[in-house]
Enzyme design. Structure first.
Site, PDB file in Angstrom:
ATOM      1  N   ASP A 146       2.237  20.203 -20.574  1.00 30.95           N
ATOM      2  CA  ASP A 146       1.344  19.060 -20.737  1.00 30.95           C
ATOM      3  C   ASP A 146       2.135  18.079 -21.598  1.00 30.95           C
ATOM      4  O   ASP A 146       2.256  18.234 -22.817  1.00 30.95           O
ATOM      5  CB  ASP A 146       0.036  19.497 -21.415  1.00 30.95           C
ATOM      6  CG  ASP A 146      -0.930  18.330 -21.577  1.00 30.95           C
ATOM      7  OD1 ASP A 146      -0.513  17.168 -21.378  1.00 30.95           O
ATOM      8  OD2 ASP A 146      -2.097  18.577 -21.910  1.00 30.95           O
ATOM      9  N   PHE A 204      -5.574  20.679 -24.564  1.00 31.04           N
ATOM     10  CA  PHE A 204      -6.250  19.419 -24.855  1.00 31.04           C
ATOM     11  C   PHE A 204      -7.615  19.472 -24.171  1.00 31.04           C
ATOM     12  O   PHE A 204      -7.794  20.204 -23.196  1.00 31.04           O
ATOM     13  CB  PHE A 204      -5.407  18.255 -24.338  1.00 31.04           C
ATOM     14  CG  PHE A 204      -6.034  16.922 -24.600  1.00 31.04           C
ATOM     15  CD1 PHE A 204      -6.176  16.456 -25.892  1.00 31.04           C
ATOM     16  CD2 PHE A 204      -6.489  16.127 -23.564  1.00 31.04           C
ATOM     17  CE1 PHE A 204      -6.777  15.233 -26.149  1.00 31.04           C
ATOM     18  CE2 PHE A 204      -7.082  14.897 -23.809  1.00 31.04           C
ATOM     19  CZ  PHE A 204      -7.224  14.451 -25.097  1.00 31.04           C
ATOM     20  N   ASP A 205      -8.586  18.700 -24.642  1.00 28.59           N
ATOM     21  CA  ASP A 205      -9.968  18.883 -24.136  1.00 28.59           C
ATOM     22  C   ASP A 205     -10.109  18.646 -22.633  1.00 28.59           C
ATOM     23  O   ASP A 205     -10.793  19.395 -21.949  1.00 28.59           O
ATOM     24  CB  ASP A 205     -10.997  18.079 -24.950  1.00 28.59           C
ATOM     25  CG  ASP A 205     -10.692  16.599 -25.057  1.00 28.59           C
ATOM     26  OD1 ASP A 205      -9.588  16.196 -24.660  1.00 28.59           O
ATOM     27  OD2 ASP A 205     -11.542  15.839 -25.532  1.00 28.59           O
ATOM     28  N   LYS A 248       0.450   7.704 -23.453  1.00 22.48           N
ATOM     29  CA  LYS A 248       0.978   8.072 -24.770  1.00 22.48           C
ATOM     30  C   LYS A 248       2.449   7.630 -24.829  1.00 22.48           C
ATOM     31  O   LYS A 248       2.712   6.466 -25.051  1.00 22.48           O
ATOM     32  CB  LYS A 248       0.847   9.577 -25.021  1.00 22.48           C
ATOM     33  CG  LYS A 248      -0.464  10.271 -24.599  1.00 22.48           C
ATOM     34  CD  LYS A 248      -1.717   9.637 -25.026  1.00 22.48           C
ATOM     35  CE  LYS A 248      -3.035  10.289 -24.661  1.00 22.48           C
ATOM     36  NZ  LYS A 248      -3.166  11.519 -23.996  1.00 22.48           N
ATOM     37  N   TYR A 257       0.833  -1.210   0.000  1.00 19.48           N
ATOM     38  CA  TYR A 257       0.000   0.000   0.000  1.00 19.48           C
ATOM     39  C   TYR A 257       0.868   1.260   0.000  1.00 19.48           C
ATOM     40  O   TYR A 257       0.582   2.221  -0.716  1.00 19.48           O
ATOM     41  CB  TYR A 257      -0.925   0.003   1.222  1.00 19.48           C
ATOM     42  CG  TYR A 257      -1.973   1.085   1.132  1.00 19.48           C
ATOM     43  CD1 TYR A 257      -3.216   0.822   0.542  1.00 19.48           C
ATOM     44  CD2 TYR A 257      -1.720   2.372   1.596  1.00 19.48           C
ATOM     45  CE1 TYR A 257      -4.165   1.818   0.430  1.00 19.48           C
ATOM     46  CE2 TYR A 257      -2.672   3.372   1.486  1.00 19.48           C
ATOM     47  CZ  TYR A 257      -3.891   3.089   0.907  1.00 19.48           C
ATOM     48  OH  TYR A 257      -4.832   4.078   0.791  1.00 19.48           O
TER      49      TYR A 257
HETATM   50  C1  LIG Z   1      -4.371  12.313 -23.492  1.00 18.38           C
HETATM   51  C2  LIG Z   1      -4.026  13.675 -23.134  1.00 18.38           C
HETATM   52  C3  LIG Z   1      -4.370  14.213 -21.890  1.00 18.38           C
HETATM   53  C4  LIG Z   1      -5.238  13.485 -20.884  1.00 18.38           C
HETATM   54  O1  LIG Z   1      -4.688  12.279 -20.486  1.00 18.38           O
HETATM   55  P1  LIG Z   1      -5.579  11.004 -20.120  1.00 18.38           P
HETATM   56  O2  LIG Z   1      -4.544   9.980 -19.755  1.00 18.38           O
HETATM   57  O3  LIG Z   1      -6.389  10.641 -21.301  1.00 18.38           O
HETATM   58  O4  LIG Z   1      -6.415  11.382 -18.949  1.00 18.38           O
HETATM   59  C5  LIG Z   1      -3.957  15.495 -21.613  1.00 18.38           C
HETATM   60  N1  LIG Z   1      -3.265  16.216 -22.509  1.00 18.38           N
HETATM   61  C6  LIG Z   1      -2.908  15.730 -23.708  1.00 18.38           C
HETATM   62  C7  LIG Z   1      -2.118  16.573 -24.651  1.00 18.38           C
HETATM   63  C8  LIG Z   1      -3.281  14.448 -24.068  1.00 18.38           C
HETATM   64  O5  LIG Z   1      -2.976  14.000 -25.278  1.00 18.38           O
END
Ligand SMILES: *Cc1c(COP(=O)(O)O)cnc(C)c1O
Length: 460
Positions: free
Chosen positions: A215, A124-125, A258, A71
């Site tokens: 990011d 990013f969204d 990614k 943990y």
């Molecule tokens: C995928 C992504 C995110 C969010 O990450 P998740 O793992 O899907 O929550 C944030 N910023 C960028 C540029 C991304 O491509």
């Protein structure tokens, strides 16, 4: 056309199913014309996202068996933070369950008062949504060439630094809670940011004492583009480039799904462990779990530590960025327009240009995605006005600067012949482009609508 061969061989296979056009028409209608509603089994080639869909290596799978599930204070945690500290040279590293979890624990701390602004090269969204949920306004500030799909430039993901300065002056320094640099710039087509642009942005951030956040989802692809394209970097390693780039920022959030080639995971890093860290830690513990696991299993932390290093490997990155370039060259041959040059993780087809008869309110990027599925079982998604949520204040639909259909390429997953099938299907859709209809929404949620909205084709 040159295809850069895979620097790996295949040890395990996952069968995929070929369906008929009739079946696909029925499936997409049953999913209310939203690809997110399809069963993955009914998809032949899945280009919906490169997020968490890559193939892990034998070394990653082996590391998973050795994951420490304690943990607190587990060995896998320490192996991960040692690796991440070495790669990014940041003092504090926090694992979280995915990228948006890092955003969720960071932005409520950065945005101190409702109404403050956060300015990015392009959000990013999910990042935009978390700025909004924290009470802030998310402002995009990409360089002009980033929005000109036909213009070839090496670093179309760059911040418009002069516009950034103007925004700060207009809003007042005290009203700007942060600056975000998304690498690569996902929403404008996976386009990279140059070291020079990062340096210029950091200069503005430091002069005004505004925190600069990376990011970092595709930091390794960005580093490889700097090596290939920016004068003075050809002889530097992607690791050296990463150190130099991250030294300009104060904080990073990262989706490890990614460039760290894991199926789940994320990281948050703070360069100098300072005032924000205790507040972020409290949010991590209440929403993600104790700080030494951050919402992940020990085996996930272990796979992430190995994947971070594999994602920076230059033979891999040459092949990886080569796949998108190859697909783009195939599209050149058949005359399908896309954001030029190809991005790191995807080709963004310019659906607005391919389907000029469909107005933005009827989502050309989404219409093309549906058509590709019907044509060949290929799943992609809209990065355009369907993705844009309504204005939170007025409820008015917001127009995206560009109407893209994104063909995102999962890591180490598809072969050259899969890419050939994709190009061929696009060629077929282009032949009957005039018959493709737009879409209207019949139901939508309040935020992040593209995931769950229901749609139907617009009737003439
Ligand atoms: C995928 C992504 C995110 C969010 O990450 P998740 O793992 O899907 O929550 C944030 N910023 C960028 C540029 C991304 O491509």
């Amino acid at each position: 056309m040159k295809y850069i061969p895979e620097p790996f061989k295949i040890k395990m296979v996952e069968p995929i199913r070929i369906t008929t056009e009739e079946e696909r028409r029925a499936k997409i209608a049953a999913a209310h014309y939203n690809g997110f509603g399809l069963r993955a089994e009914d998809v032949y080639i899945d280009l919906q996202t490169d997020s968490g869909t890559g193939a892990m290596s034998d070394a990653q799978w082996a590391a998973m068996l050795r994951g420490d599930e304690s943990y607190s204070g587990g060995r896998s945690y320490y192996e991960l933070i040692d690796t991440a500290r070495e790669i990014f040279d940041y003092e504090w590293i926090q694992p979280v369950h995915q990228g948006r979890a890092a955003e969720k624990v960071l932005f409520p701390v950065l945005v101190e008062r409702p109404g403050q602004y956060v300015i990015a090269n392009t959000f990013f969204d999910t990042t935009r949504a978390h700025v909004g949920l924290a009470g802030g306004h998310a402002i995009d500030c990409v360089c002009p060439e980033g929005l000109d799909t036909l213009h070839e430039a090496p670093f179309k993901g760059n911040m418009d630094v002069a516009a950034l300065e103007r925004h700060i002056e207009e809003y007042g320094v005290a009203n700007v809670a942060g600056i975000v640099m998304t690498i690569t710039n996902n929403s404008v087509g996976g386009q990279p940011v140059s070291m020079a642009n990062m340096a210029a942005t950091a200069e503005v951030a430091r002069r005004h004492k505004i925190p600069l956040v990376i990011d970092a989802a595709r930091y390794a692809e960005n580093a490889f583009f700097i090596k290939e394209r920016e004068p003075g970097y050809a002889d530097k390693t992607t690791q050296e480039i990463t150190h130099e780039f991250f030294a300009y920022a104060d904080i990073f959030t990262m989706s490890a799904k990614k460039d760290a080639i894991t199926n789940m995971g994320g990281l948050l890093g703070v360069r100098e462990e300072g005032e924000h860290v205790p507040d972020v830690k409290s949010l991590v513990i209440s929403s993600e779990g104790y700080v030494t696991y951050g919402g992940l299993s020990g085996r996930d932390l272990a796979a992430l530590a190995v994947g971070l290093r594999e994602g920076l490997n230059e033979d891999y990155l040459r092949y990886r960025t080569g796949q998108a370039r190859y697909l783009a060259e195939c599209l050149d041959e058949i005359g399908v327009p896309y954001q030029r040059p190809a991005g790191g993780h995807a080709v963004f087809v310019d659906a607005g240009a391919l389907l000029p008869h469909i107005p933005w309110q009827q989502f050309p990027g989404h219409a093309l995605a549906v058509e590709l599925y019907v044509e060949a079982g290929i799943r992609s998604c809209d990065i355009g006005s369907f993705l844009m949520d309504r204005d939170p204040e007025t409820g008015a639909p917001q127009r995206a600067p560009l109407e893209f259909t994104r063909l995102a390429i999962p890591r180490r997953t598809y072969t050259q012949s899969h890419l050939d099938v994709i190009a061929q299907a696009l060629g077929e859709v282009k032949q009957r482009a005039e018959q493709v209809r737009g879409y209207e929404i019949t139901w939508e949620p309040k935020v992040l609508r593209h995931f769950t909205s229901k749609l139907r084709p617009v009737q003439e």
